[in-house]
Design a protein around this motif. Structure first.
Motif, PDB file in Angstrom:
ATOM      1  N   ASN A 183      12.324   3.688  -9.563  1.00 28.49           N
ATOM      2  CA  ASN A 183      12.151   4.939  -8.831  1.00 28.49           C
ATOM      3  C   ASN A 183      10.898   4.855  -7.965  1.00 28.49           C
ATOM      4  OD1 ASN A 183      12.862   7.480  -8.081  1.00 28.49           O
ATOM      5  ND2 ASN A 183      11.969   8.502  -9.851  1.00 28.49           N
ATOM      6  N   ASN A 184      10.630   3.665  -7.462  1.00 26.55           N
ATOM      7  CA  ASN A 184       9.438   3.423  -6.657  1.00 26.55           C
ATOM      8  C   ASN A 184       9.314   4.452  -5.524  1.00 26.55           C
ATOM      9  OD1 ASN A 184       7.946   2.200  -4.307  1.00 26.55           O
ATOM     10  ND2 ASN A 184       7.548   0.651  -5.860  1.00 26.55           N
ATOM     11  N   VAL A 185       8.086   4.950  -5.347  1.00 26.37           N
ATOM     12  CA  VAL A 185       7.826   5.996  -4.355  1.00 26.37           C
ATOM     13  C   VAL A 185       8.436   5.649  -3.001  1.00 26.37           C
ATOM     14  CG1 VAL A 185       6.015   7.151  -3.066  1.00 26.37           C
ATOM     15  CG2 VAL A 185       5.707   6.718  -5.496  1.00 26.37           C
ATOM     16  N   VAL A 186       8.205   4.417  -2.567  1.00 27.40           N
ATOM     17  CA  VAL A 186       8.670   4.028  -1.240  1.00 27.40           C
ATOM     18  C   VAL A 186      10.076   3.448  -1.296  1.00 27.40           C
ATOM     19  CG1 VAL A 186       8.247   2.501   0.701  1.00 27.40           C
ATOM     20  CG2 VAL A 186       6.337   3.623  -0.433  1.00 27.40           C
ATOM     21  N   PHE A 187      10.268   2.456  -2.162  1.00 34.10           N
ATOM     22  CA  PHE A 187      11.507   1.687  -2.110  1.00 34.10           C
ATOM     23  C   PHE A 187      12.715   2.457  -2.616  1.00 34.10           C
ATOM     24  CE2 PHE A 187       8.622  -2.208  -2.629  1.00 34.10           C
ATOM     25  CZ  PHE A 187       8.364  -2.207  -1.281  1.00 34.10           C
ATOM     26  N   ALA A 188      12.512   3.445  -3.507  1.00 33.58           N
ATOM     27  CA  ALA A 188      13.655   4.196  -3.997  1.00 33.58           C
ATOM     28  C   ALA A 188      13.635   5.648  -3.535  1.00 33.58           C
ATOM     29  CB  ALA A 188      13.704   4.139  -5.517  1.00 33.58           C
ATOM     30  N   GLN A 189      12.469   6.270  -3.597  1.00 34.60           N
ATOM     31  CA  GLN A 189      12.418   7.692  -3.233  1.00 34.60           C
ATOM     32  C   GLN A 189      12.257   7.906  -1.743  1.00 34.60           C
ATOM     33  OE1 GLN A 189       9.982  10.277  -5.867  1.00 34.60           O
ATOM     34  NE2 GLN A 189       9.333   8.403  -6.842  1.00 34.60           N
ATOM     35  N   MET A 190      11.847   6.862  -1.035  1.00 39.42           N
ATOM     36  CA  MET A 190      11.630   6.946   0.414  1.00 39.42           C
ATOM     37  C   MET A 190      10.633   8.038   0.775  1.00 39.42           C
ATOM     38  SD  MET A 190      13.825   4.886   1.974  1.00 39.42           S
ATOM     39  CE  MET A 190      15.256   3.973   1.499  1.00 39.42           C
ATOM     40  N   LEU A 191       9.643   8.202  -0.084  1.00 34.88           N
ATOM     41  CA  LEU A 191       8.607   9.180   0.221  1.00 34.88           C
ATOM     42  C   LEU A 191       7.379   8.444   0.741  1.00 34.88           C
ATOM     43  CD1 LEU A 191       8.847  11.569  -2.847  1.00 34.88           C
ATOM     44  CD2 LEU A 191       9.565  12.022  -0.510  1.00 34.88           C
ATOM     45  N   ALA A 192       6.419   9.215   1.223  1.00 37.12           N
ATOM     46  CA  ALA A 192       5.126   8.660   1.634  1.00 37.12           C
ATOM     47  C   ALA A 192       5.261   7.625   2.741  1.00 37.12           C
ATOM     48  CB  ALA A 192       4.389   8.055   0.443  1.00 37.12           C
ATOM     49  N   LEU A 193       6.289   7.767   3.569  1.00 36.24           N
ATOM     50  CA  LEU A 193       6.466   6.769   4.623  1.00 36.24           C
ATOM     51  C   LEU A 193       5.428   6.925   5.726  1.00 36.24           C
ATOM     52  CD1 LEU A 193      10.327   6.490   4.965  1.00 36.24           C
ATOM     53  CD2 LEU A 193       8.745   5.230   3.536  1.00 36.24           C
ATOM     54  N   CYS A 194       4.946   8.163   5.919  1.00 34.84           N
ATOM     55  CA  CYS A 194       3.976   8.376   7.003  1.00 34.84           C
ATOM     56  C   CYS A 194       2.704   7.576   6.777  1.00 34.84           C
ATOM     57  CB  CYS A 194       3.707   9.860   7.173  1.00 34.84           C
ATOM     58  SG  CYS A 194       2.345  10.218   8.247  1.00 34.84           S
ATOM     59  N   PRO A 195       2.000   7.744   5.635  1.00 34.63           N
ATOM     60  CA  PRO A 195       0.817   6.884   5.430  1.00 34.63           C
ATOM     61  C   PRO A 195       1.188   5.415   5.336  1.00 34.63           C
ATOM     62  CG  PRO A 195       1.234   8.260   3.502  1.00 34.63           C
ATOM     63  CD  PRO A 195       2.134   8.742   4.576  1.00 34.63           C
ATOM     64  N   LEU A 196       2.347   5.118   4.785  1.00 35.13           N
ATOM     65  CA  LEU A 196       2.766   3.722   4.655  1.00 35.13           C
ATOM     66  C   LEU A 196       2.838   3.054   6.028  1.00 35.13           C
ATOM     67  CD1 LEU A 196       4.308   1.579   2.563  1.00 35.13           C
ATOM     68  CD2 LEU A 196       6.190   2.204   4.029  1.00 35.13           C
ATOM     69  N   LEU A 197       3.530   3.719   6.951  1.00 34.13           N
ATOM     70  CA  LEU A 197       3.712   3.101   8.260  1.00 34.13           C
ATOM     71  C   LEU A 197       2.397   3.087   9.027  1.00 34.13           C
ATOM     72  CD1 LEU A 197       7.105   4.766   9.159  1.00 34.13           C
ATOM     73  CD2 LEU A 197       6.738   2.442   8.384  1.00 34.13           C
ATOM     74  N   ALA A 198       1.545   4.072   8.751  1.00 35.47           N
ATOM     75  CA  ALA A 198       0.329   4.197   9.556  1.00 35.47           C
ATOM     76  C   ALA A 198      -0.717   3.140   9.214  1.00 35.47           C
ATOM     77  CB  ALA A 198      -0.272   5.590   9.375  1.00 35.47           C
TER      78      ALA A 198
END
Lengths: 220, 232
Positions: free
Chosen positions: B17-32
């Motif tokens: 249930n990884n924040v990014v890889f499964a939940q697709m959350l927190a993409l904004c700071p991730l991409l930034a």
């Protein structure tokens, strides 16, 4: 999910509007109290750290061989700018001051030092909010770009040179970021102009009577 | 859900249930911030601290917070914690703050923190909530470093450049130049590169998940559905 269970066991007063208001208000109060405590307990330390940063920056742009005075002590105001005067045996050898310019995402603050022959000694970025990894190559710790300013001079016939290469000047831009170096070059150029306009006042130093005598002795 | 084990919490946080890889959350700071692996690591560590702290506080307060006003209360608490982390790092970990300082206000915008607080910490005892915050933070850090490392390797030919700035000079060995005199591949450093790298990493995770589930259940035809968010 347990959320529904919680709702069932919730005491009735928690359903009231008043409780909700109190809860949000109370949390806001708690948050403000924590922030006030946090701010008061860190304010002095942060100010101290920033003063150390300025000192550190000053020592990077003004070589220690150029001054025998305390730069943080010997500062004065000129047209709203704080001027740090470096002196060697009571004659001004260089001045340092801050310049600022809006970059890509906020103000970039820099400190620059110019010696008495109008030669740029160096520039360092004090604070900025540029994009990490793209616009932060002006930090001396990340790349040596900022050293390209050292030894440069501004005269009437090299005005055009004071720009990034993309605009026909002499300074590199960064990969993927032109606005940041452009802003820095503009700010430094502004600082150089400020220096040449106020050269007299920036380089003048009126020592107290005692040191004037010792200076006279030395000259004699 | 009440008897969720620590092992499940750990597995969920890091992989299932990884924040990014499964939940697709927190993409904004991730991409930034992921233009380098070091930046990703820095953002990951700071987010981890905030996740643990906000899970702790919300779990303690979970009995007082009502459903109707929970979101403003959570947001207030998270914003306060982020500001406190920012101030105390500025004062007592000044060198690290100079590097991470830019990222820290970004953490407020990290919807993953609100998401975990909402779906986990507000319904679980303190120990489990803190563990969840910790492992979700680790999972987020892994994701940030993975995307950052991919972009850095392809974009500038280095790995963990400037790591000593973040972790101190003892970690200077992490700084690798994989390809010397590499001209750089600008696209990977720019934001579109983040989308491309993330896309491939997500696809890779799904391939691995499909492989794993086909190993488990050979008899079933595997139109594998990768782990989706079990909390909704």
């Amino acid at each position: 999910m347990s959320l529904s269970k919680t709702t069932i066991t919730t005491p009735s007063y928690r359903q009231r509007i008043g409780y909700h208001g109190m809860l949000v208000g109370g949390t806001a109060l708690l948050a403000s109290a924590l922030l006030v405590i946090g701010n008061t307990s860190t304010k002095d330390v942060i100010a101290q750290r920033h003063a150390e940063d300025v000192q550190q920056m000053l020592s990077e742009v003004v070589p220690p061989t150029l001054h025998d005075n305390d730069l943080l002590q010997d500062k004065f105001d000129l047209d709203g700018k704080e001027i740090y005067q470096a002196r060697l045996e009571n004659s001004v050898s260089a001045v340092a001051f801050q310049v600022a310019e809006p970059g890509y995402s906020g103000i970039i603050t820099m400190i620059m030092a110019i010696d008495k022959d109008s030669k740029l000694l160096g520039v360092r970025v004090v604070s900025h909010t540029e994009t990490p990894g793209l616009g932060d190559k002006m930090e001396a710790a990340r790349s040596d770009w900022v050293y390209s300013f050292e030894g440069k001079q501004l005269s009437d016939d090299n005005q055009k040179q004071w720009a990034v290469k993309k605009d026909g000047g002499q300074f590199d831009q960064f990969t993927g970021a032109t606005i940041t170096p452009r802003a820095i070059v503009k700010a430094v150029k502004g600082g150089m102009q400020f220096f040449s306009e106020n050269k007299q006042r920036l380089l003048s130093y009126d020592p107290g009577p005692e040191s004037a005598i010792s200076e006279a002795k030395m000259n004699g | 859900m009440a008897d969720i084990t620590m092992k499940t919490i750990m597995r969920d946080g890091i992989w299932d249930n990884n924040v990014v890889f499964a939940q697709m959350l927190a993409l904004c700071p991730l991409l930034a911030v992921t233009s380098t692996a070091t930046n990703g690591l820095g953002m990951g560590i700071a987010s981890l601290a905030v996740m643990v702290a906000s899970s702790l506080v919300v779990s303690i307060m979970r009995d007082f917070i009502t459903k109707e006003v929970r979101l403003p209360v959570f947001v207030l608490l998270i914003a306060t914690i982020v500001t406190l982390v920012d101030m105390s790092m500025n004062a007592w970990m000044h060198e690290m703050h100079k590097v991470l300082g830019l990222f820290i206000p970004l953490i407020v915008t990290n919807c993953a923190i609100l998401g975990r607080v909402e779906s986990f910490a507000s319904q679980q005892p303190v120990g489990k909530a803190v563990a969840d915050g910790f492992f979700m933070g680790i999972g987020f850090t892994v994701a940030l470093v993975a995307v950052g490392a991919t972009r850095e390797m392809l974009g500038s030919g280095t790995l963990f450049a400037n790591a000593p700035l973040l972790l101190g000079n003892a970690f200077a060995f992490m700084e690798l130049t994989l390809i010397s005199d590499y001209g750089g591949f600008l696209l990977m450093i720019l934001p579109p590169g983040a989308f491309i790298a993330l896309g491939f990493i997500l696809a890779g995770k799904r391939v691995i998940d499909a492989q794993l589930s086909s190993d488990d259940e050979d008899e079933l035809t595997t139109i594998s559905v990768p782990a989706t968010d079990q909390n909704h």
